[in-house]
Write an enzyme that holds these catalytic residues in place. Structure first.
Site, PDB file in Angstrom:
ATOM      1  NE  ARG A 214      -4.358  -1.238   1.024  1.00 43.54           N
ATOM      2  CZ  ARG A 214      -5.329  -1.334   0.159  1.00 43.54           C
ATOM      3  NH1 ARG A 214      -5.368  -0.559  -0.891  1.00 43.54           N
ATOM      4  NH2 ARG A 214      -6.291  -2.196   0.330  1.00 43.54           N
TER       5      ARG A 214
ATOM      6  N   GLY B 128       6.578   0.978   5.575  1.00 48.74           N
ATOM      7  CA  GLY B 128       7.486   0.112   4.826  1.00 48.74           C
ATOM      8  C   GLY B 128       7.486   0.408   3.337  1.00 48.74           C
ATOM      9  CB  CYS B 129       4.758   0.823   0.902  1.00 47.14           C
ATOM     10  SG  CYS B 129       4.081  -0.834   1.121  1.00 47.14           S
ATOM     11  CB  THR B 130       6.857   5.554   2.687  1.00 50.15           C
ATOM     12  OG1 THR B 130       5.433   5.691   2.589  1.00 50.15           O
ATOM     13  CG2 THR B 130       7.508   6.912   2.474  1.00 50.15           C
TER      14      THR B 130
ATOM     15  CG  ASN C  56       7.381   3.121  -3.637  1.00 46.86           C
ATOM     16  OD1 ASN C  56       7.298   3.154  -4.853  1.00 46.86           O
ATOM     17  ND2 ASN C  56       6.686   2.265  -2.900  1.00 46.86           N
TER      18      ASN C  56
END
Length: 153
Positions: free
Chosen positions: A38, A43-45, A48
């Site tokens: 998401r 974690g995804c930030t 990315n």
């Protein structure tokens, strides 16, 4: 989940810059295709941002970078704008791409954190799957691309 040696399932989508992205049209170059759960999550930030900060390095090693999550395109675009992401980010809220690649968590219905390195011929060369160690995706991508150069890299 798609495995090493398999032909990469084709897909078509529009990225946050309004550009069409069709995987089969990227043949001739390697593609680093990464799925993440998401946008806007911690974690995804982190993941990315790591790819963002190394985008040009990945390109210099002969690969294009494409990120996918089950967020809407609008959410992906807001995320890309906030984080200064300039590579292709795709929203897959209908989960067509994620299903084709076999990366959906069965009950959660969100993407697993999986990165595929696809060869210039459209065949999957390498699969990276670390759910928690988000930096390992970038580290493993760079290591693989450096240790397996192509003629065009």
């Amino acid at each position: 989940m798609i495995a090493v040696g398999e032909l990469a399932p084709d897909f078509a989508a529009t990225d946050c810059h309004g550009q069409p992205v069709r995987l089969s049209e990227l043949r001739g170059r390697r593609v680093v295709l990464f799925f993440f759960p998401r946008a806007f999550t911690v974690g995804c930030t982190i993941e990315n941002r790591a790819f963002r900060d190394n985008h040009e390095r990945i390109r210099s090693l002969g690969a294009e970078l494409v990120g996918v999550s089950v967020d809407t395109l609008t959410t992906q675009c807001d995320f890309a704008e906030q984080e200064g992401i300039h590579f292709a980010l795709l929203g897959d809220d209908e989960r067509r791409i994620s299903r084709a690649w076999g990366v959906l968590w069965p009950v959660l219905n969100i993407d697993r954190r999986v990165t595929f390195i696809i060869g210039a011929d459209g065949v999957v060369e390498h699969v990276i799957h670390h759910e928690v160690r988000v930096y390992r995706h970038l580290d493993d991508v760079l290591k693989y691309l450096q240790n397996h150069p192509t003629a065009s890299a």
